[in-house]
Design an enzyme around this catalytic site. Structure first.
Site, mmCIF file in Angstrom:
data_model
loop_
_atom_site.group_PDB
_atom_site.id
_atom_site.type_symbol
_atom_site.label_atom_id
_atom_site.label_comp_id
_atom_site.label_asym_id
_atom_site.label_seq_id
_atom_site.Cartn_x
_atom_site.Cartn_y
_atom_site.Cartn_z
ATOM 1 N N GLU A 26 24.815 29.110 38.476
ATOM 2 C CA GLU A 26 23.484 28.864 38.957
ATOM 3 C C GLU A 26 23.454 29.307 40.177
ATOM 4 O O GLU A 26 23.626 28.647 41.590
ATOM 5 C CB GLU A 26 22.607 28.699 37.974
ATOM 6 N N ARG A 69 22.389 35.412 32.008
ATOM 7 C CA ARG A 69 21.438 34.909 32.429
ATOM 8 C C ARG A 69 20.418 35.743 33.477
ATOM 9 O O ARG A 69 21.299 34.671 34.640
ATOM 10 C CB ARG A 69 20.855 33.414 32.117
ATOM 11 N N TYR A 71 17.181 36.585 35.588
ATOM 12 C CA TYR A 71 15.582 35.585 35.155
ATOM 13 C C TYR A 71 14.945 35.116 36.386
ATOM 14 O O TYR A 71 15.303 34.932 37.750
ATOM 15 C CB TYR A 71 15.284 34.152 34.782
ATOM 16 N N ASP A 73 13.214 32.245 38.542
ATOM 17 C CA ASP A 73 12.715 30.642 38.808
ATOM 18 C C ASP A 73 11.743 30.211 39.526
ATOM 19 O O ASP A 73 10.842 30.675 39.751
ATOM 20 C CB ASP A 73 14.350 30.284 39.314
ATOM 21 N N GLU A 79 16.646 34.434 39.910
ATOM 22 C CA GLU A 79 18.574 34.124 39.962
ATOM 23 C C GLU A 79 19.109 34.357 38.679
ATOM 24 O O GLU A 79 18.905 34.945 37.403
ATOM 25 C CB GLU A 79 17.724 32.429 39.250
ATOM 26 N N THR A 82 25.697 32.693 35.260
ATOM 27 C CA THR A 82 26.706 33.479 35.138
ATOM 28 C C THR A 82 26.632 33.719 33.368
ATOM 29 O O THR A 82 26.639 31.922 33.012
ATOM 30 C CB THR A 82 28.330 33.198 35.698
#
Lengths: 582, 81
Positions: A26, A69, A71, A73, A79, A82
């Site tokens: 992440e 994902r 998004y 954060d 962010e 994987t």
């Protein structure tokens, strides 16, 4: 086939007794807007960046066709998390895809902002680093699926010393202000090896709290919690060097495999073919653990902080700890090679490359403390006498600054090209020596440092990488000396442009990311409402519309086994069919 | 990136010369010569690397925004994680 369904039916994971792993990274990015008359808030830039996401999902949170994902954060940090990857190399490709996605969003957001604000020169910077100019931190978190049978106390005892010391090769480096008048050549600044050391909490002394900042104990396995836990490592730097990112995952994986195997052997439940005496790995780990306290002084966090500051003994101890782990992992891999490879968690070539690259970088550090140290004896005696003179005139901390900066600069010369903190130090020192006739302002060095991390509006990193490639090309096959040869193939772990392009649209093989990715791909061309998360795909129900004729029945499938990539399982097929309006 | 520092090169050259003198073995001598040649190449490469770092710094300096202080201070964002 989904496990742990609502009905409660469970099936044992096929991977409980092997070395299979799920890897994930992440990465939070930092934002800044420059070349405008007035300051533009990063949250505004973030919202413009995510407009395409909002148009598609009516939220700043979505999943992509590669299963990852994307998004916004906390703190308006874009962010990218994987999708589930089976190997470090596959996770690296997904992380590189994340950079490419951010870069694309940033390019269109820069245009948008520029025209909306009437600022033709506006630049939107997207930093893959971990600190802003005011010292606010944001993270790069690594996730490893770990067998539940491993107690967290064992993980902490073995893994924390490893994580605390890997910064000597995995750190991204940082320019920091130094005390005035400390007498070293680097005017106004010194270097640290990692951007993470200073944000670790050292205030609390209880062991569990002390280790908290390195491993977050929030346990969301996204898998059967009776079988697995998720290890959430939050101590790493965001690396632009792909070799660094990859080696972090590969080496941590090997250490985790050793831990898991020792737990299995101690429990007498070795599911794989036993090829060594039952307690061999446990004995090796115990031997390793028995010498760690003298090196870490039972305080890995303090060791990491001291090593990051370039304190000579701390850096030496950190390299020694890395040597112990590297040798133990190499011995372990020799004995268990077949099982490691057949578990699918690391490729044949990948395993060799990981052990070789790890050994090479540790050897480079050791070299500084042996051969180079002897050769530089005279210089060090001189340095020491200068320090002692300086210490009479200035506080001890300033003396430490001076000698540790000189030490970091020397050590940087010994490191392979891919080691990020060292590449940064070499670049900035070269910049300073060009302007040796004038005081280089700290902001100028910080500007170059930030540009290095900027994936959107700068090519500093790309320039360095090209230079490194040219160097590798010119050196391959030229000599085979133990140290002379070490830079010749380093840095070859690199995701090609073609692989990045593929990873942007396609999920990694062999995990449920394939199912999620296919779901998203179908959903994007369908007219129904949908949503998904790591363990869940859903087609929302709808009433029969006036024009559409028929309504859509709600369909949902839970994907509780991260290793399950079966797109033809009946519940998955039903959800896919629902997307097609069937 | 100069991976090998100067003192190392000097020592290594001295060692290579000493080795060649001591050994009557033609093969060893040839190897030593090769090694010495390799090191000479490496020194040329080091120079090339320095030049290319210089070129890179030219590029960087010409692309940097003029007000470094302003550039750095613009990057202040709430923390994440």
């Amino acid at each position: 086939m989904p496990q742990l369904r609502d009905s409660g039916s469970e099936r044992k994971s096929a991977h409980l007794h092997d070395f299979a792993r799920i890897f994930g990274i992440e990465t939070e990015y930092g934002l800044s807007v420059t070349q405008t008359a007035r300051r533009v808030d990063p949250s505004r830039a973030a919202m413009v960046m995510f407009e395409p996401v909002v148009r598609r999902q009516r939220a700043t949170n979505t999943y992509l066709t590669n299963g990852s994902r994307l998004y916004l954060d906390v703190g308006s940090h874009p962010e990218y998390a994987t999708s589930e990857a089976r190997t470090p190399a596959a996770a690296l490709a997904q992380d590189a895809a994340g950079e490419a996605v951010m870069k694309r969003l940033a390019a269109s957001a820069q245009k948008e902002l520029s025209s909306r604000l009437g600022e033709p020169n506006l630049r939107l910077h997207v930093y893959k680093n971990n600190l802003d100019a005011a010292g606010n931190s944001f993270g790069c978190h690594e996730n490893y699926l770990l067998r539940r049978a491993v107690p967290l106390s064992v993980v902490e005892r073995v893994l924390i010393p490893f994580l605390a010391t890997r910064c000597v090769w995995a750190g991204a480096g940082h320019v920091v202000e130094r005390a005035e008048g400390s007498g070293c050549s680097a005017g106004g600044v010194t270097y640290e090896l990692t951007q993470r050391a200073d944000v670790l909490d050292e205030a609390v002394s209880s062991a569990t709290t002390r280790v908290r900042p390195m491993i977050n104990t929030r346990d969301e396995p996204h898998a059967n919690p009776d079988e697995f836990r998720r290890l959430h490592v939050i101590v790493g730097d965001s690396n632009r060097s792909q070799t660094s990112t990859w080696l972090r995952l590969a080496t941590t994986h090997l250490v985790l495999c050793m831990i898991e195997q020792s737990v299995r052997e101690n429990a007498g439940t070795d599911g794989a073919g036993v090829s060594s005496s039952p307690s061999e790995i446990s004995e090796q780990l115990e031997a390793l653990l028995s010498v760690l306290p003298s090196l870490t002084h039972d305080d890995p966090t303090a060791l990491m902080k001291a090593a990051s500051r370039g304190e000579h003994d701390a850096v030496r101890n950190a390299f020694t700890v890395q040597r112990l782990f590297c040798d133990a992992a190499a011995a372990f891999a020799r004995g268990r090679r077949e099982e490691l490879i057949s578990s699918g968690s690391i490729g044949d070539y990948e395993l060799d490359e990981a052990l070789r690259t790890w050994d090479e970088v540790v050897a480079a550090g050791e070299y500084e403390f042996t051969v180079a140290a002897n050769a530089d004896d005279d210089a060090q005696v001189l340095q020491a006498s200068q320090n002692s003179q300086a210490s009479q005139a200035s506080p001890a901390s300033q003396t430490r600054d001076a000698s540790s900066t000189a030490f970091i600069v020397n050590l940087a010369e010994q490191m392979p090209a891919w080691v990020e903190w060292a590449a940064k130090v070499r670049l900035l020192e070269a910049f300073r020596s060009r302007h040796a006739d004038a005081e280089v302002p700290r902001a100028a060095l910080e500007q170059i440092e930030l540009s290095y991390h900027d994936i959107a509006a700068s090519t500093v990193f790309e320039g360095l990488a090209q230079q490194e490639d040219a160097q590798i090309r010119s050196m391959v096959g030229n000599d085979g000396g133990a140290f002379n040869g070490r830079a010749s193939v380093s840095g070859l772990i690199r995701v090609s442009a073609r692989e990045v392009k593929q990873a942007v649209s396609e999920p990694p093989m062999g995990t449920r990311a394939m199912v999620r990715g296919e779901f998203v791909r179908k959903a994007l061309t369908s007219h129904v409402e949908w949503s998904c998360d790591w363990t869940h795909l859903e087609v929302h129900g709808s009433q029969a519309g006036a024009g559409s004729g028929t309504g859509v029945r709600r369909h949902e499938v839970r994907l509780f086994d991260p290793f399950d990539d079966d797109m033809f399982a009946p519940p998955v097929r039903e959800v896919f069919a629902a997307l097609d309006g069937e | 990136m100069p991976a090998v520092n100067k003192s190392q090169n000097t020592n290594a050259n001295a060692n290579a010369n000493a080795d060649a003198e001591k050994s009557a073995d033609a093969l060893n001598a040839a190897e030593a010569a090769n090694e010495a040649a390799g090191r000479a190449t490496k020194q040329v490469q080091s120079q090339e690397q320095a030049d290319s770092l210089d070129n890179l710094l030219d590029d960087i300096e010409s692309s940097l925004e003029s007000n470094a202080e302003e550039y750095v201070q613009r990057f202040v964002q709430k923390g994440g994680e």
